[in-house]
Design a protein around this motif. Structure first.
Motif, PDB file in Angstrom:
ATOM      1  N   GLU A  88       0.858  -1.230  -0.149  1.00  0.00           N
ATOM      2  CA  GLU A  88       0.182  -0.178   0.031  1.00  0.00           C
ATOM      3  C   GLU A  88       0.858   1.195  -0.014  1.00  0.00           C
ATOM      4  OE1 GLU A  88      -2.411   0.650   3.447  1.00  0.00           O
ATOM      5  OE2 GLU A  88      -0.873  -0.545   4.753  1.00  0.00           O
ATOM      6  N   LYS A  89       0.236   2.238  -0.457  1.00  0.00           N
ATOM      7  CA  LYS A  89       1.138   3.607  -0.538  1.00  0.00           C
ATOM      8  C   LYS A  89       1.217   4.155   1.035  1.00  0.00           C
ATOM      9  CE  LYS A  89       1.384   4.504  -4.746  1.00  0.00           C
ATOM     10  NZ  LYS A  89       2.702   4.373  -5.632  1.00  0.00           N
ATOM     11  N   LEU A  90       2.352   4.659   1.157  1.00  0.00           N
ATOM     12  CA  LEU A  90       2.873   5.065   2.603  1.00  0.00           C
ATOM     13  C   LEU A  90       2.695   6.658   2.711  1.00  0.00           C
ATOM     14  CD1 LEU A  90       6.500   3.088   2.481  1.00  0.00           C
ATOM     15  CD2 LEU A  90       4.159   2.366   3.385  1.00  0.00           C
ATOM     16  N   ASP A  91       2.560   6.874   3.952  1.00  0.00           N
ATOM     17  CA  ASP A  91       2.671   8.255   4.680  1.00  0.00           C
ATOM     18  C   ASP A  91       4.049   8.669   4.829  1.00  0.00           C
ATOM     19  OD1 ASP A  91      -0.269   8.960   4.936  1.00  0.00           O
ATOM     20  OD2 ASP A  91      -0.125   7.130   5.822  1.00  0.00           O
ATOM     21  N   VAL A  92       5.018   7.763   5.321  1.00  0.00           N
ATOM     22  CA  VAL A  92       6.297   8.161   5.499  1.00  0.00           C
ATOM     23  C   VAL A  92       7.247   6.993   5.428  1.00  0.00           C
ATOM     24  CG1 VAL A  92       7.665   8.641   7.797  1.00  0.00           C
ATOM     25  CG2 VAL A  92       5.483   9.494   7.671  1.00  0.00           C
ATOM     26  N   PHE A  93       8.512   7.070   4.875  1.00  0.00           N
ATOM     27  CA  PHE A  93       9.364   6.166   4.569  1.00  0.00           C
ATOM     28  C   PHE A  93      10.683   6.970   5.290  1.00  0.00           C
ATOM     29  CE2 PHE A  93      12.976   4.285   2.872  1.00  0.00           C
ATOM     30  CZ  PHE A  93      12.690   3.203   2.428  1.00  0.00           C
ATOM     31  N   TRP A  94      10.984   6.038   6.293  1.00  0.00           N
ATOM     32  CA  TRP A  94      12.102   6.391   7.223  1.00  0.00           C
ATOM     33  C   TRP A  94      13.282   5.538   7.142  1.00  0.00           C
ATOM     34  CZ3 TRP A  94      13.003   9.354  11.489  1.00  0.00           C
ATOM     35  CH2 TRP A  94      14.257   9.061  12.518  1.00  0.00           C
ATOM     36  N   ILE A  95      14.332   6.051   7.172  1.00  0.00           N
ATOM     37  CA  ILE A  95      15.569   5.305   7.143  1.00  0.00           C
ATOM     38  C   ILE A  95      16.786   5.926   8.197  1.00  0.00           C
ATOM     39  CG2 ILE A  95      16.506   6.271   4.876  1.00  0.00           C
ATOM     40  CD1 ILE A  95      18.175   3.782   4.535  1.00  0.00           C
ATOM     41  N   SER A  96      17.245   5.042   8.996  1.00  0.00           N
ATOM     42  CA  SER A  96      17.964   5.648  10.263  1.00  0.00           C
ATOM     43  C   SER A  96      19.317   5.065  10.128  1.00  0.00           C
ATOM     44  CB  SER A  96      17.274   5.645  11.558  1.00  0.00           C
ATOM     45  OG  SER A  96      18.211   5.629  12.575  1.00  0.00           O
ATOM     46  N   GLN A  97      20.210   6.083  10.122  1.00  0.00           N
ATOM     47  CA  GLN A  97      21.897   5.408  10.282  1.00  0.00           C
ATOM     48  C   GLN A  97      21.905   4.392   9.228  1.00  0.00           C
ATOM     49  OE1 GLN A  97      22.235   4.199  14.632  1.00  0.00           O
ATOM     50  NE2 GLN A  97      22.172   6.667  15.096  1.00  0.00           N
ATOM     51  N   ASN A  98      21.213   4.132   8.209  1.00  0.00           N
ATOM     52  CA  ASN A  98      21.714   3.199   7.272  1.00  0.00           C
ATOM     53  C   ASN A  98      21.642   3.746   5.591  1.00  0.00           C
ATOM     54  OD1 ASN A  98      19.909   1.270   9.260  1.00  0.00           O
ATOM     55  ND2 ASN A  98      21.887   0.423   8.408  1.00  0.00           N
ATOM     56  N   TYR A  99      21.307   4.804   5.628  1.00  0.00           N
ATOM     57  CA  TYR A  99      21.406   5.551   3.995  1.00  0.00           C
ATOM     58  C   TYR A  99      22.840   5.413   3.531  1.00  0.00           C
ATOM     59  CZ  TYR A  99      20.456   8.511   0.111  1.00  0.00           C
ATOM     60  OH  TYR A  99      20.242   9.001  -1.337  1.00  0.00           O
ATOM     61  N   HIS A 100      23.728   5.675   4.338  1.00  0.00           N
ATOM     62  CA  HIS A 100      25.177   5.502   3.897  1.00  0.00           C
ATOM     63  C   HIS A 100      25.618   3.844   3.493  1.00  0.00           C
ATOM     64  CE1 HIS A 100      25.806   4.277   8.065  1.00  0.00           C
ATOM     65  NE2 HIS A 100      26.903   3.657   7.714  1.00  0.00           N
ATOM     66  N   ASP A 101      25.086   3.110   4.135  1.00  0.00           N
ATOM     67  CA  ASP A 101      25.318   1.836   3.785  1.00  0.00           C
ATOM     68  C   ASP A 101      25.266   1.205   2.307  1.00  0.00           C
ATOM     69  OD1 ASP A 101      26.508   0.822   6.516  1.00  0.00           O
ATOM     70  OD2 ASP A 101      24.576   0.565   7.177  1.00  0.00           O
ATOM     71  N   LEU A 102      23.889   1.998   2.122  1.00  0.00           N
ATOM     72  CA  LEU A 102      23.425   1.538   0.793  1.00  0.00           C
ATOM     73  C   LEU A 102      24.587   1.956  -0.459  1.00  0.00           C
ATOM     74  CD1 LEU A 102      19.848   3.288   0.746  1.00  0.00           C
ATOM     75  CD2 LEU A 102      20.633   0.702   1.103  1.00  0.00           C
ATOM     76  N   HIS A 103      25.641   2.697  -0.139  1.00  0.00           N
ATOM     77  CA  HIS A 103      26.647   3.153  -0.927  1.00  0.00           C
ATOM     78  C   HIS A 103      27.945   1.930  -0.810  1.00  0.00           C
ATOM     79  CE1 HIS A 103      24.287   6.961  -0.508  1.00  0.00           C
ATOM     80  NE2 HIS A 103      25.039   7.358  -1.473  1.00  0.00           N
ATOM     81  N   ASP A 104      27.660   1.273   0.019  1.00  0.00           N
ATOM     82  CA  ASP A 104      28.851   0.421   0.316  1.00  0.00           C
ATOM     83  C   ASP A 104      28.659  -0.814  -0.347  1.00  0.00           C
ATOM     84  OD1 ASP A 104      29.579   2.510   2.094  1.00  0.00           O
ATOM     85  OD2 ASP A 104      29.030   1.156   3.969  1.00  0.00           O
ATOM     86  N   LYS A 105      29.909  -1.335  -0.673  1.00  0.00           N
ATOM     87  CA  LYS A 105      30.225  -2.864  -1.344  1.00  0.00           C
ATOM     88  C   LYS A 105      29.375  -3.730  -0.833  1.00  0.00           C
ATOM     89  CE  LYS A 105      34.974  -1.472  -2.575  1.00  0.00           C
ATOM     90  NZ  LYS A 105      36.456  -1.800  -2.314  1.00  0.00           N
ATOM     91  N   PHE A 106      29.235  -4.079   0.352  1.00  0.00           N
ATOM     92  CA  PHE A 106      28.288  -5.225   1.067  1.00  0.00           C
ATOM     93  C   PHE A 106      27.048  -5.171   0.736  1.00  0.00           C
ATOM     94  CE2 PHE A 106      27.187  -2.343   4.544  1.00  0.00           C
ATOM     95  CZ  PHE A 106      25.894  -3.010   4.965  1.00  0.00           C
ATOM     96  N   MET A 107      26.652  -4.075   0.289  1.00  0.00           N
ATOM     97  CA  MET A 107      25.044  -3.923  -0.111  1.00  0.00           C
ATOM     98  C   MET A 107      24.799  -4.132  -1.456  1.00  0.00           C
ATOM     99  SD  MET A 107      23.036  -3.401   2.669  1.00  0.00           S
ATOM    100  CE  MET A 107      21.528  -2.440   1.801  1.00  0.00           C
ATOM    101  N   GLY A 108      26.065  -3.976  -2.290  1.00  0.00           N
ATOM    102  CA  GLY A 108      25.924  -4.095  -3.721  1.00  0.00           C
ATOM    103  C   GLY A 108      27.125  -3.475  -4.372  1.00  0.00           C
ATOM    104  N   PRO A 109      27.344  -1.970  -4.298  1.00  0.00           N
ATOM    105  CA  PRO A 109      26.385  -1.064  -3.669  1.00  0.00           C
ATOM    106  C   PRO A 109      25.198  -1.035  -4.574  1.00  0.00           C
ATOM    107  CG  PRO A 109      28.135   0.050  -5.004  1.00  0.00           C
ATOM    108  CD  PRO A 109      28.360  -1.410  -5.212  1.00  0.00           C
TER     109      PRO A 109
END
Length: 275
Positions: free
Chosen positions: A158-179
């Motif tokens: 379903e469509k969301l009112d809020v999308f929250w990411i805490s202390q992990n946005y930086h991880d998305l840039h890292d090798k273990f996440m893909g990047p």
């Protein structure tokens, strides 16, 4: 009771209200966004149950409450603007600290999707945290735990009112996440939100001009990097909170270093999907 009445000309965030043992329990949130070239105020009476009662919820474990002094949950909830009935994604939810707060604030008419991207399964603390969230979800019908690859984990029924990411946005840039393809990720968040929905990014501050691999070496990121990537997906920057800022953090240590762990300088950025 402690009076809260502070404003920041740097971020344009002003909060007024009262604070008791459980945090901010009522008040008026005034937000002025000057960085967009315009000043405007958004005000809303914050119901006690969405702030103070969420923080004092008896279902919250002692380990969560022990972190409240550093995480400032009542002020953070007020900035995010969680309302009863909201549909919320807690992406890379860890041990569920914010999942439990959001579930209490959104109430039985709302829903929290506690999302875990699969690359995080390699960490024992994350696996333990997932089990804790699942235990909580077993007695809270307004919580669903979801899994998937980084982009798949950002899709919801379903469509969301809020999308929250805490202390992990930086991880998305890292090798273990893909990047992760950050353009694709932020487009996925845009698609997941209702028009007018809110995208919140909380992360550890990196020194201005840091190399791109600071996300790997120190687990930090510049807020300007976040803004550039998120706004490229079509979001409009709305406001920044300074509630977790710490000028004593030199920005040179790994966030897990004992000298700064739990006390890092952190930004909270709020973006909106245009209506």
């Amino acid at each position: 009771m402690i009076d809260l009445n502070h404003a920041s000309p740097k971020t344009g965030v002003r909060m007024t209200g009262t604070r008791g043992r459980g945090g901010l329990v009522c008040g008026l949130l005034l937000l002025t966004t000057t960085s967009l070239g315009a000043s405007y105020a958004l005000s809303a009476d914050i119901p006690q149950q969405t702030l103070g009662s969420a923080v004092l919820d008896s279902a919250r474990p002692a380990t969560d409450m022990a972190r409240d002094a550093d995480r400032r949950p009542a002020e953070t909830l007020a900035f995010v603007g969680i309302k009863p009935g909201d549909k919320i994604a807690d992406y890379a939810a860890g041990a569920g600290y914010f999942t439990r707060l959001f579930a209490a604030a959104a109430g039985p008419g709302g829903h929290v999707y506690s999302s875990v991207p699969s690359p995080l399964f390699k960490y024992p603390n994350i696996v333990k945290g997932i089990a804790e969230i699942q235990t909580y979800a077993a007695t809270h019908a307004n919580v669903t735990v979801t899994f998937g690859a980084a982009l798949e984990a950002a899709k919801y029924p379903e469509k969301l009112d809020v999308f929250w990411i805490s202390q992990n946005y930086h991880d998305l840039h890292d090798k273990f996440m893909g990047p992760v393809d950050m353009a694709a990720f932020n487009r996925a968040v845009y698609a997941a939100l209702k028009p007018g929905g809110t995208y919140i990014v909380l992360d550890h501050v990196a020194e201005k001009g840091s190399p791109a691999d600071v996300t790997e070496t120190l687990h930090r990121i510049e807020s300007t990097t976040v803004r550039r990537e998120v706004e490229a997906a079509g979001f409009k920057f709305d406001a920044e909170s300074i509630v977790l800022r710490n000028t004593a953090d030199p920005h040179t240590a790994d966030v897990f270093d004992a000298s700064i762990r739990g006390k890092t300088d952190q930004f909270i950025l709020r973006f909106r999907r245009p209506r």
